[in-house]
Design a protein around this motif. Sequence first.
Motif, PDB file in Angstrom:
ATOM      1  N   ASP A  93      -2.193  15.922   1.945  1.00  0.00           N
ATOM      2  CA  ASP A  93      -1.350  14.838   1.447  1.00  0.00           C
ATOM      3  C   ASP A  93      -0.771  14.025   2.601  1.00  0.00           C
ATOM      4  OD1 ASP A  93       0.116  13.378  -0.593  1.00  0.00           O
ATOM      5  OD2 ASP A  93       1.880  14.485   0.068  1.00  0.00           O
ATOM      6  N   ALA A  94      -0.371  14.690   3.657  1.00  0.00           N
ATOM      7  CA  ALA A  94       0.246  14.006   4.801  1.00  0.00           C
ATOM      8  C   ALA A  94      -0.745  13.122   5.556  1.00  0.00           C
ATOM      9  CB  ALA A  94       0.856  15.031   5.748  1.00  0.00           C
ATOM     10  N   ALA A  95      -2.039  13.336   5.372  1.00  0.00           N
ATOM     11  CA  ALA A  95      -3.059  12.567   6.092  1.00  0.00           C
ATOM     12  C   ALA A  95      -3.428  11.255   5.402  1.00  0.00           C
ATOM     13  CB  ALA A  95      -4.315  13.421   6.281  1.00  0.00           C
ATOM     14  N   ASN A  96      -2.856  10.966   4.224  1.00  0.00           N
ATOM     15  CA  ASN A  96      -3.153   9.720   3.508  1.00  0.00           C
ATOM     16  C   ASN A  96      -2.698   8.511   4.314  1.00  0.00           C
ATOM     17  OD1 ASN A  96      -4.081  11.130   1.241  1.00  0.00           O
ATOM     18  ND2 ASN A  96      -2.086  11.080   0.253  1.00  0.00           N
ATOM     19  N   LEU A  97      -3.591   7.524   4.463  1.00  0.00           N
ATOM     20  CA  LEU A  97      -3.245   6.296   5.176  1.00  0.00           C
ATOM     21  C   LEU A  97      -3.746   5.083   4.408  1.00  0.00           C
ATOM     22  CD1 LEU A  97      -3.984   6.720   9.000  1.00  0.00           C
ATOM     23  CD2 LEU A  97      -1.810   6.250   7.923  1.00  0.00           C
ATOM     24  N   ALA A  98      -2.904   4.058   4.339  1.00  0.00           N
ATOM     25  CA  ALA A  98      -3.315   2.755   3.805  1.00  0.00           C
ATOM     26  C   ALA A  98      -3.464   1.800   4.982  1.00  0.00           C
ATOM     27  CB  ALA A  98      -2.272   2.228   2.830  1.00  0.00           C
ATOM     28  N   PHE A  99      -4.500   0.979   4.960  1.00  0.00           N
ATOM     29  CA  PHE A  99      -4.768  -0.021   5.995  1.00  0.00           C
ATOM     30  C   PHE A  99      -4.610  -1.386   5.347  1.00  0.00           C
ATOM     31  CE2 PHE A  99      -6.914   3.822   7.104  1.00  0.00           C
ATOM     32  CZ  PHE A  99      -6.800   3.926   8.481  1.00  0.00           C
ATOM     33  N   ILE A 100      -3.740  -2.218   5.915  1.00  0.00           N
ATOM     34  CA  ILE A 100      -3.420  -3.530   5.355  1.00  0.00           C
ATOM     35  C   ILE A 100      -3.648  -4.569   6.445  1.00  0.00           C
ATOM     36  CG2 ILE A 100      -1.626  -4.911   4.240  1.00  0.00           C
ATOM     37  CD1 ILE A 100      -0.145  -2.171   3.797  1.00  0.00           C
ATOM     38  N   SER A 101      -4.429  -5.625   6.147  1.00  0.00           N
ATOM     39  CA  SER A 101      -4.712  -6.629   7.165  1.00  0.00           C
ATOM     40  C   SER A 101      -4.750  -8.024   6.576  1.00  0.00           C
ATOM     41  CB  SER A 101      -6.050  -6.334   7.843  1.00  0.00           C
ATOM     42  OG  SER A 101      -6.349  -7.328   8.806  1.00  0.00           O
ATOM     43  N   ASN A 102      -4.278  -8.977   7.393  1.00  0.00           N
ATOM     44  CA  ASN A 102      -4.406 -10.390   7.037  1.00  0.00           C
ATOM     45  C   ASN A 102      -5.550 -11.039   7.828  1.00  0.00           C
ATOM     46  OD1 ASN A 102      -3.372 -10.560   9.602  1.00  0.00           O
ATOM     47  ND2 ASN A 102      -1.514 -11.664   9.025  1.00  0.00           N
ATOM     48  N   GLY A 103      -6.379 -10.240   8.456  1.00  0.00           N
ATOM     49  CA  GLY A 103      -7.518 -10.736   9.228  1.00  0.00           C
ATOM     50  C   GLY A 103      -7.248 -10.781  10.712  1.00  0.00           C
ATOM     51  N   SER A 104      -5.981 -10.840  11.110  1.00  0.00           N
ATOM     52  CA  SER A 104      -5.678 -10.868  12.539  1.00  0.00           C
ATOM     53  C   SER A 104      -4.858  -9.663  12.983  1.00  0.00           C
ATOM     54  CB  SER A 104      -4.939 -12.160  12.908  1.00  0.00           C
ATOM     55  OG  SER A 104      -3.734 -12.267  12.184  1.00  0.00           O
ATOM     56  N   ALA A 105      -4.048  -9.102  12.092  1.00  0.00           N
ATOM     57  CA  ALA A 105      -3.243  -7.920  12.435  1.00  0.00           C
ATOM     58  C   ALA A 105      -3.435  -6.863  11.354  1.00  0.00           C
ATOM     59  CB  ALA A 105      -1.776  -8.299  12.556  1.00  0.00           C
ATOM     60  N   THR A 106      -3.442  -5.602  11.757  1.00  0.00           N
ATOM     61  CA  THR A 106      -3.616  -4.495  10.825  1.00  0.00           C
ATOM     62  C   THR A 106      -2.408  -3.573  10.890  1.00  0.00           C
ATOM     63  OG1 THR A 106      -6.021  -4.557  11.039  1.00  0.00           O
ATOM     64  CG2 THR A 106      -5.068  -2.518  10.215  1.00  0.00           C
ATOM     65  N   ILE A 107      -1.939  -3.186   9.713  1.00  0.00           N
ATOM     66  CA  ILE A 107      -0.843  -2.230   9.593  1.00  0.00           C
ATOM     67  C   ILE A 107      -1.434  -0.951   9.005  1.00  0.00           C
ATOM     68  CG2 ILE A 107       1.336  -1.714   8.415  1.00  0.00           C
ATOM     69  CD1 ILE A 107       1.683  -4.795   8.149  1.00  0.00           C
ATOM     70  N   ARG A 108      -1.088   0.188   9.606  1.00  0.00           N
ATOM     71  CA  ARG A 108      -1.467   1.488   9.063  1.00  0.00           C
ATOM     72  C   ARG A 108      -0.205   2.125   8.504  1.00  0.00           C
ATOM     73  NH1 ARG A 108      -4.614   0.112  13.030  1.00  0.00           N
ATOM     74  NH2 ARG A 108      -6.794   0.704  13.105  1.00  0.00           N
ATOM     75  N   GLN A 109      -0.254   2.480   7.216  1.00  0.00           N
ATOM     76  CA  GLN A 109       0.949   2.983   6.560  1.00  0.00           C
ATOM     77  C   GLN A 109       0.642   4.274   5.806  1.00  0.00           C
ATOM     78  OE1 GLN A 109       3.637   1.420   2.899  1.00  0.00           O
ATOM     79  NE2 GLN A 109       3.135  -0.116   4.419  1.00  0.00           N
ATOM     80  N   PRO A 110       1.325   5.374   6.132  1.00  0.00           N
ATOM     81  CA  PRO A 110       1.132   6.601   5.352  1.00  0.00           C
ATOM     82  C   PRO A 110       1.706   6.424   3.949  1.00  0.00           C
ATOM     83  CG  PRO A 110       2.796   6.921   7.055  1.00  0.00           C
ATOM     84  CD  PRO A 110       2.269   5.530   7.215  1.00  0.00           C
ATOM     85  N   TYR A 111       1.112   7.103   2.996  1.00  0.00           N
ATOM     86  CA  TYR A 111       1.660   7.030   1.644  1.00  0.00           C
ATOM     87  C   TYR A 111       1.769   8.403   1.002  1.00  0.00           C
ATOM     88  CZ  TYR A 111      -3.243   7.030   0.086  1.00  0.00           C
ATOM     89  OH  TYR A 111      -4.551   7.334  -0.122  1.00  0.00           O
ATOM     90  N   SER A 112       2.004   9.415   1.807  1.00  0.00           N
ATOM     91  CA  SER A 112       2.196  10.756   1.263  1.00  0.00           C
ATOM     92  C   SER A 112       3.596  10.882   0.694  1.00  0.00           C
ATOM     93  CB  SER A 112       1.981  11.804   2.355  1.00  0.00           C
ATOM     94  OG  SER A 112       2.982  11.680   3.340  1.00  0.00           O
ATOM     95  N   THR A 113       3.788  11.908  -0.092  1.00  0.00           N
ATOM     96  CA  THR A 113       5.124  12.163  -0.600  1.00  0.00           C
ATOM     97  C   THR A 113       5.963  12.725   0.543  1.00  0.00           C
ATOM     98  OG1 THR A 113       4.392  14.351  -1.290  1.00  0.00           O
ATOM     99  CG2 THR A 113       4.382  12.631  -2.954  1.00  0.00           C
TER     100      THR A 113
END
Length: 192
Positions: A93-113
Amino acid sequence: MNARRKVALGAAVPFLLVGCVLLVMGAFSKTEFEREHGAALKDNPWGVELTLQIANGQRQFHPGDTLRFREFYTAKSPRMWQLEVLEDGNDADAANLAFISNGSATIRQPYSTVRTASNKWRFVTLDTDPLRVPYFNQNAEWHSITLPREPGRYQIYVQTHRLVLRKGGGLDPSTHIGYPLTSELIDIEIIG
């Protein structure tokens, strides 16, 4: 070379050049984020898919909104793979990651409980019918991530480590974090 072959070859060269140029242009038209996503997809085990469902099918958000989503897992080879389904602060669960990008910058965000680490595990065998996470018998209905505060068009994908190979009649108990599995890209828009 006879005259007919020279004429045929001369006529084919422009088409070959145009095809090569289009191929090169296509390779460079993807963003770095899309190329990273494509490479991550290639690492997915054969026949296992992870798709996302956004709450209410929403595609437009405001800056800083919460995007709620569910994950659906399927396997083309029934009973070959298992999925760790508990969201109880365990390693998968702790290893869950969301990747969000607008094409120039990327955000990595965990989404575990956010819970204390535990040794709780629950494995469910994957099949051709979609298996939902958050899992059916849990209180949580959706995962969530916080969206960026800058308006624009964004692409999102997630990567989990819940997938484990089923070994014979059971699971290798030494496996705590499974294979990485990457979802498809989803497009959203953040409006000001």
